[in-house]
Design a protein around this motif. Sequence first.
Motif, PDB file in Angstrom:
ATOM      1  N   PRO A 192     -20.660  87.773  -7.074  1.00 12.84           N
ATOM      2  CA  PRO A 192     -20.104  86.966  -8.174  1.00 12.84           C
ATOM      3  C   PRO A 192     -20.698  85.560  -8.140  1.00 12.84           C
ATOM      4  CG  PRO A 192     -18.371  88.207  -7.084  1.00 12.84           C
ATOM      5  CD  PRO A 192     -19.610  88.383  -6.248  1.00 12.84           C
ATOM      6  N   THR A 193     -21.234  85.117  -9.271  1.00 14.24           N
ATOM      7  CA  THR A 193     -22.047  83.902  -9.301  1.00 14.24           C
ATOM      8  C   THR A 193     -21.515  82.895 -10.308  1.00 14.24           C
ATOM      9  OG1 THR A 193     -24.014  85.168  -8.667  1.00 14.24           O
ATOM     10  CG2 THR A 193     -24.393  83.027  -9.703  1.00 14.24           C
ATOM     11  N   LEU A 194     -21.525  81.636  -9.908  1.00 12.27           N
ATOM     12  CA  LEU A 194     -21.184  80.523 -10.795  1.00 12.27           C
ATOM     13  C   LEU A 194     -22.473  79.884 -11.286  1.00 12.27           C
ATOM     14  CD1 LEU A 194     -19.165  78.402 -11.995  1.00 12.27           C
ATOM     15  CD2 LEU A 194     -19.457  77.131  -9.846  1.00 12.27           C
ATOM     16  N   LEU A 195     -22.591  79.698 -12.593  1.00  8.73           N
ATOM     17  CA  LEU A 195     -23.742  79.020 -13.177  1.00  8.73           C
ATOM     18  C   LEU A 195     -23.345  77.593 -13.524  1.00  8.73           C
ATOM     19  CD1 LEU A 195     -26.567  78.847 -14.470  1.00  8.73           C
ATOM     20  CD2 LEU A 195     -25.551  79.782 -16.572  1.00  8.73           C
ATOM     21  N   ALA A 196     -23.986  76.622 -12.880  1.00 11.20           N
ATOM     22  CA  ALA A 196     -23.778  75.209 -13.199  1.00 11.20           C
ATOM     23  C   ALA A 196     -24.931  74.758 -14.086  1.00 11.20           C
ATOM     24  CB  ALA A 196     -23.731  74.373 -11.917  1.00 11.20           C
ATOM     25  N   VAL A 197     -24.609  74.288 -15.297  1.00  6.73           N
ATOM     26  CA  VAL A 197     -25.643  73.997 -16.278  1.00  6.73           C
ATOM     27  C   VAL A 197     -25.316  72.693 -17.004  1.00  6.73           C
ATOM     28  CG1 VAL A 197     -24.482  75.308 -18.099  1.00  6.73           C
ATOM     29  CG2 VAL A 197     -26.977  75.047 -18.166  1.00  6.73           C
ATOM     30  N   THR A 198     -26.328  72.062 -17.552  1.00 10.98           N
ATOM     31  CA  THR A 198     -26.143  70.836 -18.327  1.00 10.98           C
ATOM     32  C   THR A 198     -25.146  71.070 -19.459  1.00 10.98           C
ATOM     33  OG1 THR A 198     -28.427  70.196 -17.854  1.00 10.98           O
ATOM     34  CG2 THR A 198     -27.339  69.081 -19.689  1.00 10.98           C
TER      35      THR A 198
ATOM     36  N   GLY B 258     -12.545  81.610  -5.366  1.00 11.33           N
ATOM     37  CA  GLY B 258     -13.222  82.651  -4.603  1.00 11.33           C
ATOM     38  C   GLY B 258     -14.718  82.753  -4.780  1.00 11.33           C
ATOM     39  N   LEU B 259     -15.304  81.945  -5.654  1.00  7.31           N
ATOM     40  CA  LEU B 259     -16.753  82.009  -5.851  1.00  7.31           C
ATOM     41  C   LEU B 259     -17.470  81.294  -4.710  1.00  7.31           C
ATOM     42  CD1 LEU B 259     -16.994  81.368  -9.690  1.00  7.31           C
ATOM     43  CD2 LEU B 259     -17.337  83.518  -8.485  1.00  7.31           C
ATOM     44  N   ARG B 260     -18.521  81.932  -4.199  1.00  2.00           N
ATOM     45  CA  ARG B 260     -19.280  81.362  -3.082  1.00  2.00           C
ATOM     46  C   ARG B 260     -20.776  81.271  -3.381  1.00  2.00           C
ATOM     47  NH1 ARG B 260     -14.836  80.481  -2.272  1.00  2.00           N
ATOM     48  NH2 ARG B 260     -13.549  80.792  -0.407  1.00  2.00           N
ATOM     49  N   THR B 261     -21.179  81.750  -4.545  1.00  2.00           N
ATOM     50  CA  THR B 261     -22.592  81.775  -4.914  1.00  2.00           C
ATOM     51  C   THR B 261     -22.807  80.921  -6.154  1.00  2.00           C
ATOM     52  OG1 THR B 261     -22.897  83.980  -3.979  1.00  2.00           O
ATOM     53  CG2 THR B 261     -24.495  83.267  -5.613  1.00  2.00           C
ATOM     54  N   LEU B 262     -23.830  80.073  -6.109  1.00  3.83           N
ATOM     55  CA  LEU B 262     -24.041  79.090  -7.167  1.00  3.83           C
ATOM     56  C   LEU B 262     -25.496  79.092  -7.628  1.00  3.83           C
ATOM     57  CD1 LEU B 262     -23.092  76.574  -8.833  1.00  3.83           C
ATOM     58  CD2 LEU B 262     -23.713  75.190  -6.826  1.00  3.83           C
ATOM     59  N   ALA B 263     -25.692  79.098  -8.949  1.00  2.00           N
ATOM     60  CA  ALA B 263     -27.012  78.912  -9.558  1.00  2.00           C
ATOM     61  C   ALA B 263     -26.973  77.609 -10.350  1.00  2.00           C
ATOM     62  CB  ALA B 263     -27.352  80.082 -10.474  1.00  2.00           C
ATOM     63  N   ILE B 264     -27.920  76.710 -10.090  1.00  2.00           N
ATOM     64  CA  ILE B 264     -27.933  75.392 -10.728  1.00  2.00           C
ATOM     65  C   ILE B 264     -29.110  75.320 -11.695  1.00  2.00           C
ATOM     66  CG2 ILE B 264     -28.051  72.908 -10.348  1.00  2.00           C
ATOM     67  CD1 ILE B 264     -26.964  73.384  -7.536  1.00  2.00           C
ATOM     68  N   LEU B 265     -28.806  74.973 -12.953  1.00  3.37           N
ATOM     69  CA  LEU B 265     -29.821  74.938 -14.005  1.00  3.37           C
ATOM     70  C   LEU B 265     -29.587  73.723 -14.894  1.00  3.37           C
ATOM     71  CD1 LEU B 265     -32.086  76.297 -15.740  1.00  3.37           C
ATOM     72  CD2 LEU B 265     -30.241  77.494 -16.948  1.00  3.37           C
ATOM     73  N   PHE B 266     -30.447  72.719 -14.774  1.00  2.00           N
ATOM     74  CA  PHE B 266     -30.322  71.522 -15.602  1.00  2.00           C
ATOM     75  C   PHE B 266     -31.551  71.364 -16.488  1.00  2.00           C
ATOM     76  CE2 PHE B 266     -27.446  69.257 -12.270  1.00  2.00           C
ATOM     77  CZ  PHE B 266     -26.389  70.058 -12.669  1.00  2.00           C
ATOM     78  N   MET B 267     -31.340  70.766 -17.642  1.00  2.41           N
ATOM     79  CA  MET B 267     -32.440  70.505 -18.566  1.00  2.41           C
ATOM     80  C   MET B 267     -33.527  69.677 -17.880  1.00  2.41           C
ATOM     81  SD  MET B 267     -32.257  71.811 -21.607  1.00  2.41           S
ATOM     82  CE  MET B 267     -33.238  70.709 -22.624  1.00  2.41           C
ATOM     83  N   HIS B 268     -34.761  70.139 -18.001  1.00  2.00           N
ATOM     84  CA  HIS B 268     -35.942  69.468 -17.447  1.00  2.00           C
ATOM     85  C   HIS B 268     -35.874  69.312 -15.933  1.00  2.00           C
ATOM     86  CE1 HIS B 268     -36.842  68.742 -21.615  1.00  2.00           C
ATOM     87  NE2 HIS B 268     -35.763  68.013 -21.772  1.00  2.00           N
TER      88      HIS B 268
END
Length: 356
Positions: free
Chosen positions: A97-103, A168-178
């Motif tokens: 299970p993954t959390l997406l952190a985005v702009t 309970g989330l332990r997995t993170l994907a980080i995606l920011f503009m530029h």
Amino acid sequence: MTQLSTQEDAPSTSGWQFWIDRGGTFTDLVAHRPDGSLVTHKLLSENPRQYPDAAIQGIRDLLGVAAGEELPAEVIEAVKMGTTVATNALLERQGEPTLLAVTRGFGDALRIGYQTRPDLFTLDIELPEMLYSEVLEIDERIGARGELVTPLDPARAREGLQDAYDRGLRTLAILFMHGYRYPDHELQVAALAREIGYTQISVSSRVSPLMKLVSRGDTTVVDAYLSPILRRYIDRVEGELQGMKESGGRLMFMQSNGGLTDAHTFQGKDAILSGPAGGVVGMVRTAEAAGFERLIGFDMGGTSTDVSHYAGEYERAFETEVAGVRLRAPMMQIHTVAAGGGSILQFDGSRYRVGP
């Protein structure tokens, strides 16, 4: 177990070497003995009543180590493996299970994608299931020329990350503009996530440092989604081979691009075609030894069949789609048909069906 003739040009080594292809149905091993001779072995990839892992069991069988006895890993010089662990997790959607952190403002960018229509006249469009479980939009933005558009608020970012962690989330994907060009904000958020306790953090500026938000984001999410599965498998194998590591032996895995990498640098995004890529490399080396330079590869396993082409150089794709997931990473150009030696042909009264 089948004994092969000793190769005259196979040099002797100080220890055993094992070359393993862990497929969806069978696991095949070739062992290079210290005296230079080769021996092969085949067993079911999944047989939980008999053994927990096929690769380790195959090594045990070839070394003559009974169940329950400690594996003499110090006599092993190298283990090189191609595996479908990541492939199966992706196909079955069994990743982490993954959390997406985005702009902020781009939370649905990956869902929207590129608006492609593979079947132009299809009215009932079924969108593929997204790999991430939740989206956290973060107030930040750096412009295309490096100008600060919106400052990062570390306190609010930490609050959002902590809230997801508490659920309970332990997995993170980080995606920011530029972020591919100006990674400062991504790295700051990654540092916050490590402090909170996230165990897998995939940062787009490191996973896929190239322009285009959607493909960079898709690749980063795949990496976050699959890497924990790979890591658990690698840790289990390393645990059985602890003596090998202490004596200087190496555990290596085949990547989708056809190259080997150390177990500790094996990432989810590079593992999708780990098994089939090894088949292509083996095909080419075998054919070249026999004097052939133009090849069509037909690799039928128990679950699927892989077809490839070679005309003097390996053919690779850098942007592809696997199981409905867009991915930007170098891969062998392989066409897969979901029918193998274990497929069953049946007639349902009106047409033939192949399955399961």
